[in-house]
Design an enzyme around this catalytic site. Structure first.
Site, short mmCIF file in Angstrom:
data_model
loop_
_atom_site.label_atom_id
_atom_site.label_comp_id
_atom_site.label_asym_id
_atom_site.label_seq_id
_atom_site.Cartn_x
_atom_site.Cartn_y
_atom_site.Cartn_z
N LYS A 72 77.86 -3.66 51.14
CA LYS A 72 78.04 -2.32 51.92
C LYS A 72 77.83 -2.07 50.09
CE LYS A 72 79.67 -0.60 55.67
NZ LYS A 72 81.19 -0.22 56.76
N GLN A 88 86.56 0.76 56.58
CA GLN A 88 86.47 0.05 57.27
C GLN A 88 87.62 -0.74 58.47
OE1 GLN A 88 83.58 -1.88 56.42
NE2 GLN A 88 83.82 -3.07 59.03
N ASP A 103 81.35 8.46 56.14
CA ASP A 103 80.75 7.80 57.36
C ASP A 103 80.67 8.94 58.43
OD1 ASP A 103 80.58 4.75 58.08
OD2 ASP A 103 82.42 4.68 58.55
#
Length: 282
Positions: free
Chosen positions: A55, A99, A122
């Site tokens: 990413k 994450q 996200d």
């Protein structure tokens, strides 16, 4: 019936990232502000480390600055919340990616809720899910958002279609069902306790497999001409759909890899630049 056409997520994602890079460059030129995505990782899970690094690399290619915060595996929920609260208050950070998984000792939901909604690129907070469900401004969960963009690319209009979502996770199954509902599909959620799963799937015009069980959906479960989106990823590059048999009956199908996966990261980057644009008032 001929084999299903492949839905090329790799090619579409590349175009989205190119568009995103142009938007990022334009924003920086007009305002002097470069979009910045902060990634937060608890522990050193090899798959998570690799994913975060990927990413970061994609961010740089799209003209997005990347700031990485690596926390030890023993980080407490309170410490993690403190880190996320600090990033949320930092005006130089426009998007935050936490994450997961984070370890069983972490209250994952509490951690997600420490992310300011305007920086939740996200799409993992309750505020983002609510906004998405009600069709209000906000950020979609990245994989579901990527799936919808992929459907649009191949002129799949969900309106009036029967959509079956296999899986009910908070970041994939549930939100993709809400996005499909928002586009006037009739949505059925299936899960581990669904009786006669195959019979339900066979009624679907659109199937989204997102349960994390390799080759759970077989070709015989697919209604002829259905659109099949495989959002599963299992060891060995195997999806939740038995690709070879499903391709014989579907009209459109995503490969694994190369289908949904690239769209997730492309959506994350696009939403980061959108967040930066909103926060700078540009």
């Amino acid at each position: 019936m001929s084999q299903a056409q492949l839905m090329d997520g790799t090619g579409l994602a590349r175009r989205i990232v190119d568009e995103t890079a142009k938007r990022a460059a334009d924003l920086t030129e007009r305002t002097g502000v470069a979009p910045c995505l902060a990634t937060v990782l608890v522990g050193e899970d090899p798959a998570s480390v690799t994913y975060v690094r990927m990413k970061q690399n994609r961010s740089r290619k799209a003209g997005i600055e990347s700031r990485h915060v690596a926390l030890s595996a023993g980080t407490t929920t309170a410490e993690l919340i403190g880190t996320l609260t600090g990033l949320s208050a930092d005006p130089t950070v426009h998007g935050i990616l936490l994450q997961h998984p984070m370890g069983h000792h972490i209250d994952e939901r509490a951690a997600f809720e420490a992310i300011a909604p305007e920086k939740d690129v996200d799409g993992v907070t309750l505020a983002s899910f609510s906004a998405m469900s009600f069709g209000l401004p906000g950020f979609a969960s990245c994989t579901p958002g990527g799936i919808m963009r992929l459907l649009d690319e191949y002129d799949v209009d969900p309106a009036g279609k029967r959509a079956v979502v296999v899986g009910r996770s908070a970041i994939l199954g549930k939100p993709v069902g809400m996005l499909l509902l928002g586009r006037d599909a009739t949505v059925t959620y299936c899960h581990s306790r669904t009786a006669d799963l195959s019979a339900v799937v066979r009624e679907a015009d659109i199937v989204v497999a997102a349960v994390g069980r390799p080759r759970l959906i077989r070709g015989e479960d697919i209604k002829p001409g259905a659109v099949v989106v495989d959002a599963g990823y299992n060891p060995g590059n195997i999806g939740d759909v038995d690709f070879d048999s499903a391709r014989e009956r579907a009209s459109l199908i995503t490969p694994v890899p190369g289908g949904v996966g690239p769209m997730t990261i492309a959506t994350l980057l696009a939403q980061t630049v959108e967040a930066a644009t909103r926060q700078t008032g540009a």
